[in-house]
Design a protein around this motif. Structure first.
Motif, PDB file in Angstrom:
ATOM      1  N   HIS A   1       0.854  -1.197   0.000  1.00 31.16           N
ATOM      2  CA  HIS A   1       0.000   0.000   0.000  1.00 31.16           C
ATOM      3  C   HIS A   1       0.887   1.243   0.000  1.00 31.16           C
ATOM      4  N   PHE A   2       0.980   1.921  -1.166  1.00 32.29           N
ATOM      5  CA  PHE A   2       1.757   3.149  -1.307  1.00 32.29           C
ATOM      6  C   PHE A   2       0.888   4.360  -0.942  1.00 32.29           C
ATOM      7  N   LEU A   3       1.502   5.342  -0.264  1.00 35.25           N
ATOM      8  CA  LEU A   3       0.755   6.520   0.185  1.00 35.25           C
ATOM      9  C   LEU A   3       1.253   7.833  -0.404  1.00 35.25           C
ATOM     10  N   GLY A   4       2.346   7.799  -1.160  1.00 36.87           N
ATOM     11  CA  GLY A   4       2.953   9.050  -1.617  1.00 36.87           C
ATOM     12  C   GLY A   4       2.042   9.890  -2.486  1.00 36.87           C
ATOM     13  N   VAL A   5       1.296   9.270  -3.395  1.00 41.91           N
ATOM     14  CA  VAL A   5       0.395  10.030  -4.273  1.00 41.91           C
ATOM     15  C   VAL A   5      -0.691  10.714  -3.456  1.00 41.91           C
ATOM     16  N   ASP A   6      -1.266   9.996  -2.516  1.00 39.91           N
ATOM     17  CA  ASP A   6      -2.298  10.564  -1.650  1.00 39.91           C
ATOM     18  C   ASP A   6      -1.741  11.729  -0.836  1.00 39.91           C
ATOM     19  N   HIS A   7      -0.568  11.549  -0.252  1.00 37.78           N
ATOM     20  CA  HIS A   7       0.015  12.600   0.579  1.00 37.78           C
ATOM     21  C   HIS A   7       0.427  13.808  -0.250  1.00 37.78           C
ATOM     22  N   ALA A   8       0.915  13.574  -1.470  1.00 36.05           N
ATOM     23  CA  ALA A   8       1.241  14.695  -2.354  1.00 36.05           C
ATOM     24  C   ALA A   8      -0.015  15.498  -2.666  1.00 36.05           C
ATOM     25  N   GLY A   9      -1.138  14.812  -2.852  1.00 35.93           N
ATOM     26  CA  GLY A   9      -2.392  15.515  -3.094  1.00 35.93           C
ATOM     27  C   GLY A   9      -2.822  16.340  -1.901  1.00 35.93           C
ATOM     28  N   HIS A  10      -2.759  15.741  -0.699  1.00 36.31           N
ATOM     29  CA  HIS A  10      -3.152  16.477   0.504  1.00 36.31           C
ATOM     30  C   HIS A  10      -2.245  17.683   0.743  1.00 36.31           C
ATOM     31  N   ARG A  11      -0.972  17.503   0.482  1.00 35.62           N
ATOM     32  CA  ARG A  11      -0.019  18.564   0.821  1.00 35.62           C
ATOM     33  C   ARG A  11       0.032  19.660  -0.229  1.00 35.62           C
ATOM     34  N   TYR A  12       0.029  19.284  -1.501  1.00 28.28           N
ATOM     35  CA  TYR A  12       0.211  20.265  -2.566  1.00 28.28           C
ATOM     36  C   TYR A  12      -0.975  20.386  -3.514  1.00 28.28           C
ATOM     37  N   GLY A  13      -1.851  19.390  -3.569  1.00 31.10           N
ATOM     38  CA  GLY A  13      -2.863  19.324  -4.615  1.00 31.10           C
ATOM     39  C   GLY A  13      -2.347  18.491  -5.778  1.00 31.10           C
ATOM     40  N   PRO A  14      -3.233  18.003  -6.653  1.00 28.91           N
ATOM     41  CA  PRO A  14      -2.784  17.117  -7.746  1.00 28.91           C
ATOM     42  C   PRO A  14      -1.961  17.829  -8.811  1.00 28.91           C
ATOM     43  N   ASP A  15      -2.204  19.102  -9.017  1.00 26.85           N
ATOM     44  CA  ASP A  15      -1.503  19.834 -10.080  1.00 26.85           C
ATOM     45  C   ASP A  15      -0.261  20.515  -9.512  1.00 26.85           C
ATOM     46  N   HIS A  16       0.743  19.687  -9.199  1.00 32.68           N
ATOM     47  CA  HIS A  16       1.964  20.197  -8.562  1.00 32.68           C
ATOM     48  C   HIS A  16       3.139  19.311  -8.986  1.00 32.68           C
ATOM     49  N   PRO A  17       4.341  19.882  -9.102  1.00 31.17           N
ATOM     50  CA  PRO A  17       5.499  19.051  -9.490  1.00 31.17           C
ATOM     51  C   PRO A  17       5.725  17.851  -8.585  1.00 31.17           C
ATOM     52  N   ALA A  18       5.390  17.977  -7.306  1.00 33.04           N
ATOM     53  CA  ALA A  18       5.565  16.831  -6.405  1.00 33.04           C
ATOM     54  C   ALA A  18       4.689  15.659  -6.816  1.00 33.04           C
TER      55      ALA A  18
END
Length: 1018
Positions: free
Chosen positions: A266-283
């Motif tokens: 279970h990977f969480l990086g995509v979810d956390h990147a969304g919470h932290r920066y939003g989906p439209d972000h270089p992260a």
């Protein structure tokens, strides 16, 4: 402010001298007054504690009927018996159905939205997003090798929170919306699921990643091979993902010796990147590219007997959040892969994956039956999903043999669902639908034709699932009505007691509490016959049970005591015009929650209501006789209006407000980080806010003693550290200092700074409030005597006497401001600072217009406007009445990991900070510039109680209204999206306000009174 304060101060100088002299002469009465003061505090506290429990009981009874859970059956499917009850055939390599794969690797990429995996639409007018075309491997493989892989939209059932999605993905059943409450305190699942079946078959299960799995399935995973990681720190993009990558490939490279059967990663990086920066972000682009590389590598590592499944448990909205039911939140991804030609398509038109999530979607509940049959497992007993057709056909288009194989698995799942349906109907004691039984016969009659079976099964399945969706949306109207009745009765009691209260607190509350006890006893006695006949827990909470009758009896007793006393003493008075205005604000807002558009645009409505209040007070100020009151009233009314408009520039738009709303809270509509220019806001606040408070204190010469130390030094220092924290946080987010400091170093520095701020706010701030002396300066001047003796006569001058109680109590407010403001992004700090300024303006407006609550005049407008301010700035601090707007990162401002109870407290402070701040300020509507009586603060307890009741009356009305409308509109299309979240928010706020009034407002009043009495002998 200074002219008005000086005039009051000069008039208070001689009076202050007389009071002190009299206090010194009457020290013997101090002890008696102190005892009476404590008795008043205890009685008022008991009254509000009683109201708190009334609210809890009313809400409990309503939710008992409204937030229903489905019955979980304990039955388990077995390999030995087919779902139709016949013995299982002797299948050497399978159970119910021949085995297709021996092992499986199931990868969950949390929040993997479907449009993250398909090519961007070239004809779209919008520019490319960072989440486009960075995870092409899934799509390209499904197109190039349709016999090995397929890619589909994977539609989740709301609520789209991880724990509820894992339940659906492993059990194959539908959620009920009450499950959202357990998202962060998951309990072990009890129903049959795919992990139960794996365990019963002796399979070795490995888990890597999100530790939520261990809350649901404790003891299921191999302890030597499993590695779980904390899932809640949304600021951490890499720890969980790197941990999964570190351990999964060694497992694949050494399968024989390690002997695992299935891996859940279970990977969480995509979810956390969304919470932290939003989906439209270089992260986000970086995390998607990392996932692309990992998945491509996985396909090279697995063997021909291993199934690879990649999926998202839910999607994310334009800000990167989830929890609701919008399209972006429910549209996840499903990709299945095999090294051998094991898959196919039903027709040639289906080779290319769908371009959008609206085409050929797969329901998430369908995964369980598919995996179970592919891995030679019985389909879990509670499953309601159907097999995914592409997993059981091997040609494009599907041959007749493929159709027959698909028909075979469909019939197996059909029998399993029919068995579940029969057991569920028996447990719930209702009759099965005869038309569905007839449909079963129709299915059996077409068993020879595979294509017909599949078509009919799909129709039957859709009809059955729809039936269960409606069945589990049934409500217990009796319990709901009982809960609403208690809430409305409690609201009536609160209004009657507040309006009919007198200036004598003890004489008011003692009969009320006495009749409350009598009414409770009467309710208990009335419930005894029912309990004797049916002594069950259900009877205790039923309409005629112990809990409703005892609660209703206590409320009726309290109302009766107050009405009887008022009629006997003829003490009923006509409410003032300001009270009618307060009631209009409250009732008009409560009535509007019956409309979904009103609820969606509640922040705009509050802007209008606060502006209306400003107009009324400005007109009232123009009528004041005193020139200073007229000028100051107009000034503060106009300033209050300007600040309301200024706060409106901080906006976080909810999805339903688009496209007519433009968010300014973050850097952009799709971002979850602040714009660089917004970092100036905390620095400006650290300079201006202490100066603003200082100016109000100097208006009554109260900026002396502890005020200078706490506001001018400590509070300002804490705000400066807060500004530094958010600068470092922005540097970490933007990698501004990547070449100088690592991310972990910056995190350590920021956590240290955050803890320093809390050290200033909590130990220093609250200790200062508890132990500080009144903000007065007493000086003795020897004046020449007018007598012939020529001896000097001492003259006592008291600076700050005119606002002694108000300035002393207000020392509490900066401590709350500092505790809350640290947890808010810069635009949230902007709103909270304005809120604190508006509180001071409101206090001056009440004073100059003479509309504060006193023993004679009792306008409720001050406490009600305070409550409206709290609600207004709730929206302006970046929140909405939706679950997705919760700023979970606040839990990690001073912490690295979740720590109870501190993490929930931080979330509450962030989410309800404005309401908490305004509730703490309620006693100031009575104490600010209040003349001092000879009895000190004891004589004001009734007024403070009325102010607290008026403040609570606003929130209780909103909560009762949202509860009533949610129950009435329970079948409305917008129930889950609009009405239920607003009801949950209103309930949470009400409980927070109850506790704040009991602990902070009443406790702070007692501390203030004791502090003044210690100096002046009251």
């Amino acid at each position: 402010m200074s002219d008005e304060g000086s005039s009051k101060e000069l008039s208070a100088t001689t009076h202050g001298s007389d009071v002190i002299t009299e206090g010194l002469k009457n020290r013997t009465n101090t002890r008696h007054r102190a005892i009476a003061f404590k008795v008043s505090h205890v009685l008022v506290s008991l009254f509000f504690i009683w109201l708190f429990f009334i609210h809890i009981i009313g809400l409990f009874l309503f939710t008992k009927g409204f937030l229903l859970t489905r019955l979980v059956l304990e039955d388990r499917s077995s390999c030995d018996i087919l779902p139709n009850g016949l013995p299982s055939p002797d299948i050497s390599d399978g159970c119910w159905h021949p085995r297709t794969f021996k092992k499986a690797v199931v990868i969950i990429v949390d929040a993997l939205r479907y449009d993250f995996t398909v090519p961007a639409q070239k004809d779209s007018a919008s520019p490319p997003k960072y989440y486009h075309d960075n995870l092409p491997f899934l799509y390209d493989t499904a197109v190039a090798h349709p016999e090995k892989a397929f890619l589909f939209p994977f539609i989740a059932d709301p609520p789209t929170s991880t724990l509820q999605r894992l339940k659906g993905l492993t059990a194959g059943n539908l959620p009920t919306f009450i499950d959202i409450g357990s998202n962060f305190a998951g309990q072990a699942t009890e129903e049959d699921n795919i992990l139960v079946q794996l365990k019963r078959q002796g399979k070795r299960i490995v888990h890597l990643g999100d530790d939520t799995w261990h809350s649901l399935f404790p003891g299921y995973f191999d302890q030597n091979l499993t590695h779980a990681y904390d899932s809640f720190n949304v600021w951490d993009l890499h720890t969980v993902d790197n941990g999964v990558i570190e351990h999964i490939f060694p497992l694949l490279n050494d399968q024989v010796s390690l002997g695992w059967d299935i891996i859940f990663g279970h990977f969480l990086g995509v979810d956390h990147a969304g919470h932290r920066y939003g989906p439209d972000h270089p992260a986000m682009a970086e995390k998607l590219r990392q996932m692309n590389d990992v998945l491509e590598r996985l396909t090279k590592e697995i063997d021909d007997e291993t199934l690879l499944v990649v999926m998202g448990d839910h999607g994310m909205d334009s800000k990167g959040d989830h929890g609701g039911e919008s399209d972006d939140e429910v549209e996840a991804t499903l990709w299945m892969y095999s090294n051998g030609p094991r898959f196919g398509r039903l027709s040639k038109d289906d080779i290319r994956p769908p371009a959008t999530a609206k085409e050929r979607p797969v329901q998430q509940i369908d995964l369980v039956s598919t995996l179970s049959l592919l891995l030679c497992l019985p389909v879990p007993f509670n499953n309601l999903g159907k097999p995914i057709a592409e997993a059981f056909v091997r040609n494009t288009p599907a041959t007749r043999r493929d159709q027959e194989n698909l028909a075979q698995v469909n019939l197996l799942v059909f029998e399993q669902m029919r068995r579940y349906q029969s057991k569920y109907a028996e447990a719930r004691e209702f009759t099965e639908d005869d038309s569905i039984s007839a449909f079963r016969d129709q299915l059996k009659s077409t068993s020879a034709q595979g294509e017909d079976v599949n078509t009919n099964f799909s129709k039957w399945h859709a009809r059955t699932v729809a039936m269960y969706r409606q069945l589990w949306a049934n409500f217990d109207l009796q319990d709901m009505a009982t809960g609403v009745s208690i809430l409305l009765l409690g609201l009536a009691a609160l209004l009657i007691i507040a309006e009919l209260a007198t200036a004598e607190c003890e004489k008011d509350l003692l009969p009320t509490l006495r009749y409350t006890v009598i009414g409770t006893a009467a309710g208990v006695i009335a419930a005894i016959p029912g309990l004797v006949l049916n002594p069950t827990s259900a009877q205790i909470t039923s309409t005629t049970g112990l809990l409703p009758l005892a609660t209703g009896g206590s409320l009726v007793g309290a109302i009766a005591s107050k009405v009887i006393k008022s009629v006997n003493t003829r003490s009923i008075t006509r409410p003032s015009a300001w009270t009618w205005l307060a009631l209009f604000f409250t009732i008009s807002q409560a009535a509007g929650f019956a409309s979904n558009s009103y609820t969606i645009h509640e922040d705009t409505i509050l802007t209008f209501l606060l502006g209306t209040f400003s107009v009324f007070t400005l007109l009232s100020s123009l009528r004041q006789v005193s020139g200073s009151d007229r000028v100051l009233g107009v000034y503060h009314s106009g300033l209050f209006m300007v600040l309301t408009r200024a706060a409106s520039f901080s906006r976080l738009c909810r999805e339903e407000q688009m496209p007519g709303c433009r968010s300014t809270f973050y850097a952009s509509q799709t971002s979850s980080t602040s714009a660089p220019w917004q970092l100036l806001i905390p620095s400006i606040i650290s300079f201006l806010l202490p100066e603003i408070i200082k100016a109000f204190y100097k208006g009554t010469a109260s900026y002396v003693g502890s005020a200078g130390f706490w506001v001018g030094l400590c509070f300002r220092g804490g705000l400066m550290l807060t500004a530094l924290y958010w600068i470092i946080d922005a540097a970490d987010n933007g990698d501004w200092l990547a070449e100088t400091f690592s991310s972990s170093t910056l995190k350590t520095i920021s956590i240290t700074i955050a803890r320093c701020v809390f050290a200033i706010a909590v130990p220093i701030g609250f200790s200062t409030f508890v132990w500080a002396k009144p903000c007065v300066d007493i000086s003795i001047i020897d004046l020449p005597s007018p007598t012939a003796s020529g001896e000097a006569k001492p003259q006592i001058t008291v600076l700050g006497y005119a606002n002694m109680f108000g300035s002393r109590y207000f020392l509490l407010i900066p401590a709350f401001v500092l505790s809350i403001i640290l947890l808010l992004p810069p635009m949230g700090q902007y709103s909270l600072a304005i809120c604190a300024w508006q509180i001071l303006c409101l206090l001056e407006i009440l004073d100059t217009n003479g509309i504060a609550i006193t023993g004679i005049a009792r306008p409720f407008i001050g406490p009600v406007v305070l409550a409206m301010l709290g609600s207004y700035h709730f929206f302006k601090t970046g929140h909405q009445a939706v679950l997705s707007s919760i700023q979970w990162n606040a839990a990690f401002v001073p912490l690295r990991t979740i720590r109870y109870p501190w993490s929930p407290i931080l979330i509450i402070l962030n989410n309800f900070g404005p309401q908490i701040l305004c509730a703490a300020a309620v006693p100031l509507t009575v104490l600010w510039k209040r003349p001092i009586s000879k009895e000190g603060l004891r004589g004001y307890w009734s007024d403070i109680m009325q102010a607290c009741m008026a403040h609570l009356l606003y929130y209780a009305t909103i909560q009762a209204a949202t509860t009533m409308w949610a129950g009435h509109l329970r079948r409305h299309l917008m129930l889950y999206r609009v009405f239920m979240p607003r009801f949950l928010m209103a309930s949470g706020v009400l409980f927070v306000i109850d506790l704040m009034l009991i602990v902070v407002a009443l406790g702070g009043t007692r501390v203030t009174g004791s502090s003044v009495a210690e100096i002046f002998g009251y």
